[in-house]
Design an enzyme around this catalytic site. Sequence first.
Site, PDB file in Angstrom:
ATOM      1  N   ASN A   9      40.019 -30.803 -40.081  1.00  0.00           N
ATOM      2  CA  ASN A   9      40.265 -29.208 -40.361  1.00  0.00           C
ATOM      3  C   ASN A   9      41.521 -28.992 -39.664  1.00  0.00           C
ATOM      4  OD1 ASN A   9      40.427 -26.734 -40.913  1.00  0.00           O
ATOM      5  ND2 ASN A   9      38.431 -26.199 -39.573  1.00  0.00           N
ATOM      6  N   HIS A  93      33.292 -21.049 -42.497  1.00  0.00           N
ATOM      7  CA  HIS A  93      33.714 -21.461 -41.167  1.00  0.00           C
ATOM      8  C   HIS A  93      33.740 -20.284 -40.160  1.00  0.00           C
ATOM      9  CE1 HIS A  93      36.080 -22.844 -37.793  1.00  0.00           C
ATOM     10  NE2 HIS A  93      35.926 -24.019 -38.359  1.00  0.00           N
ATOM     11  N   GLU A  95      35.723 -19.317 -37.771  1.00  0.00           N
ATOM     12  CA  GLU A  95      36.720 -18.510 -37.556  1.00  0.00           C
ATOM     13  C   GLU A  95      36.953 -17.527 -38.750  1.00  0.00           C
ATOM     14  OE1 GLU A  95      39.231 -21.990 -37.130  1.00  0.00           O
ATOM     15  OE2 GLU A  95      38.191 -22.094 -35.063  1.00  0.00           O
ATOM     16  N   GLY A 171      36.584 -25.654 -30.392  1.00  0.00           N
ATOM     17  CA  GLY A 171      37.808 -25.598 -29.875  1.00  0.00           C
ATOM     18  C   GLY A 171      37.567 -25.340 -28.330  1.00  0.00           C
ATOM     19  N   SER A 211      34.267 -29.488 -31.053  1.00  0.00           N
ATOM     20  CA  SER A 211      34.855 -30.319 -29.974  1.00  0.00           C
ATOM     21  C   SER A 211      34.533 -31.917 -30.179  1.00  0.00           C
ATOM     22  CB  SER A 211      34.398 -29.805 -28.608  1.00  0.00           C
ATOM     23  OG  SER A 211      34.939 -28.551 -28.359  1.00  0.00           O
TER      24      SER A 211
HETATM   25  P1  PGA Z   1      37.252 -28.346 -32.921  1.00  0.00           P
HETATM   26  O1  PGA Z   1      37.045 -27.477 -34.150  1.00  0.00           O
HETATM   27  O2  PGA Z   1      36.928 -29.848 -33.470  1.00  0.00           O
HETATM   28  O3  PGA Z   1      38.665 -28.019 -32.844  1.00  0.00           O
HETATM   29  O4  PGA Z   1      36.467 -27.841 -32.092  1.00  0.00           O
HETATM   30  C1  PGA Z   1      36.021 -27.953 -35.284  1.00  0.00           C
HETATM   31  C2  PGA Z   1      36.041 -26.871 -36.549  1.00  0.00           C
HETATM   32  O5  PGA Z   1      36.355 -25.687 -36.469  1.00  0.00           O
HETATM   33  O6  PGA Z   1      35.912 -27.135 -37.452  1.00  0.00           O
END
Ligand code: PGA
Length: 249
Positions: A9, A93, A95, A171, A211
């Site tokens: 992603n 998601h 976000e 993240g 992460s």
């Molecule tokens: P990340 O994001 O690997 O940067 O933690 C995962 C995601 O939001 O799908």
Amino acid sequence: MKRQIIIANWKCNPIAAKEAKELFDSVKEKAKRFKEAEIIICPPFIYLSSLKADKSIKLGAQNCFWEDKGAYTGEVSALMVKDLKTEYVISGHSERRKYFNETDGIVNKKLKAILNAGLIPVFCIGETQEERYNNQTEDILKKQISLGLEGISANKFPLLIIAYEPIWAIGTGNPCDAKEAQKMRLFIKDVLEKNYNSNTAEETMILYGGSVNSENSSLYIKQAGFNGLLVGGASLNAEEFIKIIKQAL
Ligand code: PGA
């Protein structure tokens, strides 16, 4: 060996088309050797038409609108995405839930649109830090699954992927402990069994995201039993992303 699904992603990255193409081509070149993994890159919409999927690498979108077409300024429909040889679409998601106020109801409409277009949804669910702290994780996951999948029948399930992404792990460099993640994977299966049936629960592919890096990717597959990974930040580095896949298989 069971088939694994590894999804990149890219979120709102990179800024230039040239950079997107370089990153994509670099992953594509190295991905050829992983026959047992389904590798899917989800770039921003604007790059989808210039990136060429093939047998070793597929394309996914990070979002789509729930109507096919019409007066909806700024939106991109599932059918438009499909026309660009995109096979997968992420929905739900955290976000999008956070910054664009996407509710479980909106996610449900999008999941239906994605399935109706003949595409494969990657349905994301997960709890916040606070919800986890208050022991609400299971209730939240149950609610997200039940409302997100409302009105979607069991026969659509071979075409559905669920990604468990604890929001506090996204993240942050603070991934979920593999044992904890495994518990949640089993809980998700349990909810699917109760809401649908044991076949559906058995067949649904469940991924982990939050992460993920090359040091922890194998834990989620080999220890926690996930069917794959949803990788954000670490997927922007071709070498690291390939390492993640290599370790996980
Ligand atoms: P990340 O994001 O690997 O940067 O933690 C995962 C995601 O939001 O799908």
